[in-house]
Motif scaffolding. Structure first.
Motif, short mmCIF file in Angstrom:
data_model
loop_
_atom_site.label_atom_id
_atom_site.label_comp_id
_atom_site.label_asym_id
_atom_site.label_seq_id
_atom_site.Cartn_x
_atom_site.Cartn_y
_atom_site.Cartn_z
N ILE A 14 -7.04 2.83 -6.19
CA ILE A 14 -6.66 4.17 -5.74
C ILE A 14 -7.80 4.74 -4.91
O ILE A 14 -8.98 4.61 -5.27
CB ILE A 14 -6.32 5.09 -6.93
CG1 ILE A 14 -5.79 6.44 -6.44
CG2 ILE A 14 -7.50 5.26 -7.87
CD1 ILE A 14 -5.23 7.32 -7.56
N TYR A 29 -7.87 3.58 -14.33
CA TYR A 29 -6.77 2.64 -14.20
C TYR A 29 -6.18 2.28 -15.55
O TYR A 29 -6.90 2.16 -16.55
CB TYR A 29 -7.24 1.35 -13.51
CG TYR A 29 -7.72 1.55 -12.10
CD1 TYR A 29 -9.06 1.71 -11.81
CD2 TYR A 29 -6.81 1.59 -11.05
CE1 TYR A 29 -9.50 1.91 -10.51
CE2 TYR A 29 -7.24 1.78 -9.75
CZ TYR A 29 -8.59 1.95 -9.49
OH TYR A 29 -9.01 2.15 -8.20
N CYS A 70 3.53 9.90 -7.04
CA CYS A 70 2.25 10.54 -6.82
C CYS A 70 2.31 11.89 -7.54
O CYS A 70 3.34 12.56 -7.52
CB CYS A 70 2.07 10.72 -5.31
SG CYS A 70 0.76 11.82 -4.80
N TRP A 128 -1.36 8.30 -9.71
CA TRP A 128 -0.13 7.54 -9.49
C TRP A 128 0.41 7.16 -10.87
O TRP A 128 -0.34 6.69 -11.75
CB TRP A 128 -0.40 6.28 -8.69
CG TRP A 128 -0.67 6.51 -7.24
CD1 TRP A 128 -1.88 6.63 -6.62
CD2 TRP A 128 0.32 6.65 -6.20
NE1 TRP A 128 -1.72 6.83 -5.29
CE2 TRP A 128 -0.38 6.84 -4.99
CE3 TRP A 128 1.72 6.61 -6.17
CZ2 TRP A 128 0.28 7.01 -3.77
CZ3 TRP A 128 2.35 6.78 -4.97
CH2 TRP A 128 1.64 6.98 -3.78
N ARG A 150 0.85 -1.18 0.00
CA ARG A 150 0.00 0.00 0.00
C ARG A 150 0.89 1.23 0.00
O ARG A 150 1.65 1.44 0.95
CB ARG A 150 -0.91 0.03 1.21
CG ARG A 150 -1.97 1.13 1.16
CD ARG A 150 -2.60 1.32 2.52
NE ARG A 150 -3.85 2.05 2.45
CZ ARG A 150 -4.39 2.70 3.48
NH1 ARG A 150 -3.78 2.68 4.66
NH2 ARG A 150 -5.54 3.33 3.35
N TYR A 187 7.42 4.54 -8.23
CA TYR A 187 6.03 5.01 -8.26
C TYR A 187 5.98 6.45 -7.77
O TYR A 187 6.51 6.78 -6.70
CB TYR A 187 5.15 4.12 -7.40
CG TYR A 187 4.83 2.81 -8.08
CD1 TYR A 187 5.80 1.83 -8.24
CD2 TYR A 187 3.55 2.57 -8.59
CE1 TYR A 187 5.52 0.64 -8.89
CE2 TYR A 187 3.25 1.37 -9.23
CZ TYR A 187 4.25 0.42 -9.38
OH TYR A 187 3.96 -0.76 -10.03
N THR A 229 -12.67 6.84 -10.59
CA THR A 229 -11.29 6.38 -10.67
C THR A 229 -10.97 5.88 -12.07
O THR A 229 -11.87 5.49 -12.82
CB THR A 229 -11.01 5.26 -9.65
OG1 THR A 229 -11.95 4.20 -9.86
CG2 THR A 229 -11.14 5.77 -8.22
N LEU A 267 -2.52 4.03 -2.87
CA LEU A 267 -2.57 3.05 -3.95
C LEU A 267 -2.38 1.67 -3.33
O LEU A 267 -1.29 1.34 -2.88
CB LEU A 267 -1.51 3.31 -5.01
CG LEU A 267 -1.59 2.39 -6.24
CD1 LEU A 267 -2.86 2.69 -7.04
CD2 LEU A 267 -0.35 2.54 -7.11
N MET A 277 -1.97 -2.08 -3.84
CA MET A 277 -1.50 -2.94 -4.93
C MET A 277 -1.53 -4.39 -4.48
O MET A 277 -0.81 -4.76 -3.55
CB MET A 277 -0.08 -2.53 -5.34
CG MET A 277 0.05 -1.05 -5.68
SD MET A 277 1.68 -0.63 -6.32
CE MET A 277 2.69 -0.92 -4.89
N ALA A 313 -2.89 5.02 -12.22
CA ALA A 313 -4.25 5.21 -11.70
C ALA A 313 -4.47 6.67 -11.38
O ALA A 313 -3.52 7.41 -11.13
CB ALA A 313 -4.48 4.36 -10.46
N PHE A 371 -5.05 -3.16 -8.63
CA PHE A 371 -4.71 -1.95 -7.89
C PHE A 371 -5.98 -1.15 -7.62
O PHE A 371 -6.92 -1.15 -8.42
CB PHE A 371 -3.76 -1.07 -8.69
CG PHE A 371 -2.37 -1.60 -8.87
CD1 PHE A 371 -2.03 -2.91 -8.54
CD2 PHE A 371 -1.36 -0.78 -9.35
CE1 PHE A 371 -0.75 -3.40 -8.70
CE2 PHE A 371 -0.07 -1.24 -9.54
CZ PHE A 371 0.23 -2.55 -9.21
#
Length: 125
Positions: A70, A60, A96, A36, A19, A94, A58, A81, A83, A49, A68
């Motif tokens: 978000i 993706y 943000c 993300w 997470r 990753y 949302t 996020l 995962m 996402a 995943f």
């Protein structure tokens, strides 16, 4: 000035979960969509996402859909996020990011104008 700080990355095995969290500074967090994105070695930065300002919608990438999730907590100025079922191909840094105002084009990295420093996610097989 907007600051985004990611956390939660690490080294996991295929099939595990992680997470990620992104804490944002400033009083306008709840006014913006957040996303993300990730960048694997030698590759371009890709969309993962996104979530609208209210959390009501949302988006993706096909590669993570169903694995995943978000979410955001506007009271805490934080976006997450989750995962699950991680795969070696999920290995990347990753990021943000805050989306520029306006609707649409959530999938385009160039539509994000504030970025965190990134957190490394490594998935071993």
């Amino acid at each position: 000035q907007v600051q985004l700080v990611e956390s939660g990355g690490g080294l996991v095995q295929a099939g595990d979960s992680l997470r990620l969290s992104c804490a944002a500074s400033g009083r306008t967090f709840s006014s913006y969509a957040m996303g993300w994105l990730r960048q694997a070695p030698g590759k371009e930065r890709d969309f993962v996402a996104a979530i609208t300002w209210s959390g009501g919608t949302t988006y993706y990438a096909d590669s993570v859909k169903g694995r995943f999730t978000i979410t955001r907590d506007n009271a805490k100025n934080t976006v997450y996020l989750q995962m699950n079922s991680l795969k070696p191909e999920d290995t990347a840094v990753y990021y943000c990011a805050r989306k520029v105002p306006g609707s649409g084009r959530y999938y385009s990295p160039e539509r994000y104008n504030y970025w965190g420093q990134g957190t490394q996610v490594t998935v071993s097989s």
